[in-house]
Design a protein around this motif. Structure first.
Motif, PDB file in Angstrom:
ATOM      1  N   ALA A 437       0.836  -1.201   0.000  1.00 45.43           N
ATOM      2  CA  ALA A 437       0.000   0.000   0.000  1.00 45.43           C
ATOM      3  C   ALA A 437       0.869   1.249   0.000  1.00 45.43           C
ATOM      4  N   ASP A 438       0.614   2.169  -0.920  1.00 46.13           N
ATOM      5  CA  ASP A 438       1.311   3.464  -0.909  1.00 46.13           C
ATOM      6  C   ASP A 438       0.770   4.342   0.213  1.00 46.13           C
ATOM      7  N   LYS A 439      -0.551   4.460   0.265  1.00 45.46           N
ATOM      8  CA  LYS A 439      -1.236   5.210   1.313  1.00 45.46           C
ATOM      9  C   LYS A 439      -2.182   4.250   2.021  1.00 45.46           C
ATOM     10  N   LEU A 440      -2.986   4.741   2.949  1.00 43.54           N
ATOM     11  CA  LEU A 440      -3.936   3.867   3.622  1.00 43.54           C
ATOM     12  C   LEU A 440      -4.873   3.236   2.591  1.00 43.54           C
ATOM     13  N   VAL A 441      -5.067   1.929   2.711  1.00 38.93           N
ATOM     14  CA  VAL A 441      -5.991   1.207   1.843  1.00 38.93           C
ATOM     15  C   VAL A 441      -6.990   0.462   2.729  1.00 38.93           C
ATOM     16  N   ARG A 442      -8.278   0.736   2.529  1.00 35.81           N
ATOM     17  CA  ARG A 442      -9.338   0.098   3.310  1.00 35.81           C
ATOM     18  C   ARG A 442     -10.094  -0.913   2.465  1.00 35.81           C
ATOM     19  N   GLY A 443     -10.561  -1.962   3.146  1.00 35.68           N
ATOM     20  CA  GLY A 443     -11.499  -2.897   2.538  1.00 35.68           C
ATOM     21  C   GLY A 443     -10.966  -3.650   1.343  1.00 35.68           C
ATOM     22  N   ILE A 444      -9.749  -4.184   1.445  1.00 38.25           N
ATOM     23  CA  ILE A 444      -9.176  -4.940   0.323  1.00 38.25           C
ATOM     24  C   ILE A 444      -9.949  -6.245   0.132  1.00 38.25           C
ATOM     25  N   TRP A 445     -10.414  -6.466  -1.094  1.00 38.99           N
ATOM     26  CA  TRP A 445     -11.049  -7.749  -1.433  1.00 38.99           C
ATOM     27  C   TRP A 445     -10.314  -8.333  -2.629  1.00 38.99           C
ATOM     28  N   ILE A 446      -9.852  -9.570  -2.453  1.00 39.84           N
ATOM     29  CA  ILE A 446      -9.060 -10.264  -3.466  1.00 39.84           C
ATOM     30  C   ILE A 446      -9.922 -11.349  -4.086  1.00 39.84           C
ATOM     31  N   GLY A 447     -10.105 -11.268  -5.389  1.00 39.22           N
ATOM     32  CA  GLY A 447     -10.873 -12.281  -6.093  1.00 39.22           C
ATOM     33  C   GLY A 447     -10.137 -12.784  -7.310  1.00 39.22           C
ATOM     34  N   PHE A 448     -10.556 -13.952  -7.795  1.00 39.90           N
ATOM     35  CA  PHE A 448      -9.947 -14.535  -8.993  1.00 39.90           C
ATOM     36  C   PHE A 448     -11.014 -14.864 -10.034  1.00 39.90           C
ATOM     37  N   ASN A 449     -12.085 -14.057 -10.046  1.00 35.18           N
ATOM     38  CA  ASN A 449     -13.164 -14.252 -11.014  1.00 35.18           C
ATOM     39  C   ASN A 449     -13.605 -15.708 -11.026  1.00 35.18           C
ATOM     40  N   ASN A 450     -13.560 -16.378 -12.154  1.00 33.18           N
ATOM     41  CA  ASN A 450     -14.032 -17.763 -12.221  1.00 33.18           C
ATOM     42  C   ASN A 450     -12.933 -18.797 -12.005  1.00 33.18           C
ATOM     43  N   ALA A 451     -11.708 -18.366 -11.780  1.00 30.75           N
ATOM     44  CA  ALA A 451     -10.628 -19.316 -11.507  1.00 30.75           C
ATOM     45  C   ALA A 451     -10.794 -19.893 -10.098  1.00 30.75           C
ATOM     46  N   ASP A 452     -10.557 -21.181  -9.968  1.00 29.95           N
ATOM     47  CA  ASP A 452     -10.690 -21.855  -8.686  1.00 29.95           C
ATOM     48  C   ASP A 452      -9.412 -21.623  -7.875  1.00 29.95           C
ATOM     49  N   ALA A 453      -9.511 -20.768  -6.872  1.00 29.33           N
ATOM     50  CA  ALA A 453      -8.333 -20.445  -6.058  1.00 29.33           C
ATOM     51  C   ALA A 453      -8.786 -20.118  -4.642  1.00 29.33           C
ATOM     52  N   SER A 454      -7.989 -20.505  -3.675  1.00 28.29           N
ATOM     53  CA  SER A 454      -8.255 -20.151  -2.276  1.00 28.29           C
ATOM     54  C   SER A 454      -7.106 -19.293  -1.775  1.00 28.29           C
ATOM     55  N   ILE A 455      -7.453 -18.312  -0.944  1.00 28.01           N
ATOM     56  CA  ILE A 455      -6.448 -17.369  -0.460  1.00 28.01           C
ATOM     57  C   ILE A 455      -6.413 -17.375   1.053  1.00 28.01           C
ATOM     58  N   GLU A 456      -5.237 -17.171   1.579  1.00 27.31           N
ATOM     59  CA  GLU A 456      -4.981 -17.287   3.020  1.00 27.31           C
ATOM     60  C   GLU A 456      -5.781 -16.291   3.843  1.00 27.31           C
ATOM     61  N   ASP A 457      -5.956 -15.072   3.355  1.00 33.33           N
ATOM     62  CA  ASP A 457      -6.695 -14.051   4.103  1.00 33.33           C
ATOM     63  C   ASP A 457      -7.324 -13.099   3.100  1.00 33.33           C
ATOM     64  N   ASN A 458      -8.305 -12.338   3.565  1.00 30.22           N
ATOM     65  CA  ASN A 458      -9.020 -11.425   2.687  1.00 30.22           C
ATOM     66  C   ASN A 458      -9.768 -10.426   3.547  1.00 30.22           C
ATOM     67  N   ALA A 459     -10.283  -9.373   2.908  1.00 31.60           N
ATOM     68  CA  ALA A 459     -11.122  -8.383   3.585  1.00 31.60           C
ATOM     69  C   ALA A 459     -10.377  -7.732   4.752  1.00 31.60           C
ATOM     70  N   PHE A 460      -9.303  -7.027   4.452  1.00 29.96           N
ATOM     71  CA  PHE A 460      -8.501  -6.372   5.480  1.00 29.96           C
ATOM     72  C   PHE A 460      -8.035  -5.023   4.967  1.00 29.96           C
ATOM     73  N   ASP A 461      -7.460  -4.214   5.866  1.00 26.92           N
ATOM     74  CA  ASP A 461      -6.897  -2.913   5.530  1.00 26.92           C
ATOM     75  C   ASP A 461      -5.373  -2.997   5.566  1.00 26.92           C
ATOM     76  N   LEU A 462      -4.725  -2.125   4.836  1.00 29.09           N
ATOM     77  CA  LEU A 462      -3.278  -1.984   4.924  1.00 29.09           C
ATOM     78  C   LEU A 462      -2.933  -0.538   5.268  1.00 29.09           C
ATOM     79  N   LEU A 463      -2.008  -0.379   6.207  1.00 32.61           N
ATOM     80  CA  LEU A 463      -1.529   0.945   6.579  1.00 32.61           C
ATOM     81  C   LEU A 463      -0.577   1.474   5.504  1.00 32.61           C
ATOM     82  N   PRO A 464      -0.352   2.768   5.459  1.00 30.31           N
ATOM     83  CA  PRO A 464       0.561   3.333   4.455  1.00 30.31           C
ATOM     84  C   PRO A 464       1.946   2.690   4.526  1.00 30.31           C
ATOM     85  N   GLY A 465       2.434   2.223   3.378  1.00 33.17           N
ATOM     86  CA  GLY A 465       3.746   1.590   3.317  1.00 33.17           C
ATOM     87  C   GLY A 465       3.770   0.139   3.729  1.00 33.17           C
ATOM     88  N   GLN A 466       2.652  -0.416   4.195  1.00 38.49           N
ATOM     89  CA  GLN A 466       2.630  -1.794   4.681  1.00 38.49           C
ATOM     90  C   GLN A 466       2.580  -2.783   3.523  1.00 38.49           C
TER      91      GLN A 466
END
Length: 511
Positions: A437-466
């Motif tokens: 994240a360059d600046k504060l980023v809220r409500g990150i949602w990671i999707g892969f459309n129709n590709a079958d994929a599972s992700i370790e975490d989702n729906a979180f915020d990142l602080l600036p520079g994190q």
């Protein structure tokens, strides 16, 4: 199927839940459900199958039939250590006492009303209590949910268990109202959200995906299909009017997750006065809008990812209401913890405006209030629309738990689009997704459309520079995942230009 049961129960366990309630409007689950609950260490609150009405308990033959069914199911299931409570019914006592059912019948026929109520007491206060005592191997019985076990008021925050629907239900109070309701055990509360678009695509074409369209309304069972109006009420409160149907879906999940997190953390921070928090509901029986955190196809909504954090054994409960934040640290572990609390206030560019910290000891199985801060103490003149307070528990230099607190609604924040950078690469038998994240980023949602994929975490915020690096698992090749990867944030969603489309027109029309 057993596979679906395991999928949903595993989702509960992975989200750090330790109890599920099988409510009286459902059915008695088969042995596989309880076998899996036993294996996963999930406690089960089991209702008998009565919900929302008033049975003819004054009829001895009916009561005899009910007792036989109850005895059969208790004998079938009593060897399961997961079952820790048998409950007579869902919401029948409170319906009679609080919803007007009893009052209406008393006005129409007081003699028959007295007969109906006595039948209720006989069935749920005596008969089922007796059969649980005889057959249940010491598992306790509770007459109804919510109730004080047939003692005066049915839905009371001071005694017994509580169902709280003044948020979402009428009068549709804001989620901060959860902070003013402190029950002994909160056994039902909730907010709706739509499932992800891949689930909606299974029953609605892109042209049918309109907030007030007939197909979408057919999959929205609240208010006879008009529940999206209530959902928009809550979305607009925090985020403003969605600009498209996909934004409506995304914002519904962000709203649900943040609202339920506020309630659950308040319940946990109120320990030992409050000793339970069960939100409605875990899973879905068909695809559509609902209060669930796991959709019909097993996809986690944002809420289930949030639940894994707010139900973690060690967590931060920083709860802001009316210009003041109560900062509590939660330790559900069985050992005392030593650490430090820390509060930092940053602007959205990452500049630290102030920092405070202090030592703290967290007893086992406890909630400990560390401090309280007014907005003025935290902001010290900084712009509330460009500031975030970071509340943390540290052990040494390591952040054990963290919660971010904002000072205005997201729609009033100076969030910016295009502040999130990503890189996806292969690593052994999995993939790694790095986000920065360059600046504060809220409500990150990671999707892969129709590709079958599972992700370790989702729906979180990142602080600036994190930066965060997440494990992605999929059988798809890297090139497919890179093409399918879709990132959405509140900054992108709220600051993007309006979309001129039928979807957008539908949102505007319903409002």
């Amino acid at each position: 199927t057993r596979e679906r049961l395991r999928r949903d129960l595993q989702a509960a366990r992975d989200a750090n839940m330790n109890m599920l309630r099988n409510w009286g409007g459902g059915y008695y689950e088969d042995d596989a459900f309880f076998d899996i609950a036993d294996e996963l260490g999930l406690l089960v609150w089991q209702d008998f199958m009565f919900g929302g009405g008033m049975q003819p308990g004054y009829d001895p033959a009916f009561r005899e039939n009910v007792v036989a069914e109850a005895r059969d199911n208790i004998r079938r299931l009593r060897h399961h250590p997961s079952i820790v409570l048998w409950c007579g019914n869902n919401e029948e006592e409170t319906a009679w006492k609080d919803w007007g059912h009893g009052k209406t019948l008393k006005e129409a026929d007081p003699v028959f009303a007295a007969k109906v109520w006595q039948g209720y007491v006989d069935l749920f206060g005596k008969d089922l209590r007796s059969v649980v005592a005889e057959e249940g191997l010491g598992v306790p019985y509770w007459a109804s949910s919510p109730s004080n076990d047939l003692d005066t008021k049915a839905n009371d925050s001071r005694r017994g268990d509580k169902h709280y629907w003044e948020v979402w239900g009428n009068p549709a109070l804001p989620p901060t109202a959860y902070l003013k309701e402190t029950p002994r055990f909160m056994s039902e509360y909730g907010l709706q959200a739509w499932p992800q678009l891949s689930t909606i695509n299974a029953f609605a074409t892109p042209e049918e995906q309109q907030v007030d369209g007939p197909v979408i309304e057919a999959h929205q069972k609240f208010l006879a299909g008009k529940g999206n109006e209530r959902l928009l009420h809550y979305i607009e409160m925090e985020f403003g009017t969605p600009r498209s149907f996909p934004d409506f879906v995304y914002l519904s999940q962000m709203m649900q997750a943040e609202g339920i997190e506020l309630a659950a953390l308040h319940h946990r921070a109120s320990r030992p006065y409050t000793m339970g928090s069960l939100y409605w509901q875990l899973n879905d029986v068909w695809p559509g809008a609902s209060w669930s955190s796991v959709d019909y196809y097993g996809n986690w909504k944002a809420l289930n990812f949030h639940a894994r954090r707010f139900f973690a054994d060690v967590a931060v409960a920083a709860l802001r209401d009316e210009g003041s934040t109560r900062f509590s640290l939660l330790n559900d572990g069985r050992a005392e913890m030593q650490g430090q609390w820390r509060v930092r206030v940053l602007d959205f560019d990452g500049r630290e405006l102030q920092q405070q910290r202090g030592p703290i000891s967290l007893p086992a199985l406890s909630a400990t209030e560390a401090a309280r801060f007014s907005d003025a103490e935290l902001l010290q003149g900084a712009d509330p629309s460009r500031s975030v307070a970071v509340f943390e528990l540290l052990r040494g230099d390591a952040v054990v738990a963290q919660r971010l607190v904002y000072f205005v609604a997201a729609k009033q924040q100076a969030l910016q689009p295009a502040q999130l950078h990503s890189e996806l690469r292969a690593e052994g038998d999995h993939y790694l997704l790095q986000l920065r994240a360059d600046k504060l980023v809220r409500g990150i949602w990671i999707g892969f459309n129709n590709a079958d994929a599972s992700i370790e975490d989702n729906a979180f915020d990142l602080l600036p520079g994190q930066t965060r690096t997440l494990v992605v698992r999929s059988t798809a090749p890297l090139s497919t995942l890179r093409t399918a990867l879709h990132l959405q944030t509140l900054g992108d969603t709220l600051q993007s230009r309006p979309v001129a489309s039928q979807d957008n027109a539908s949102v505007e029309r319903i409002h």
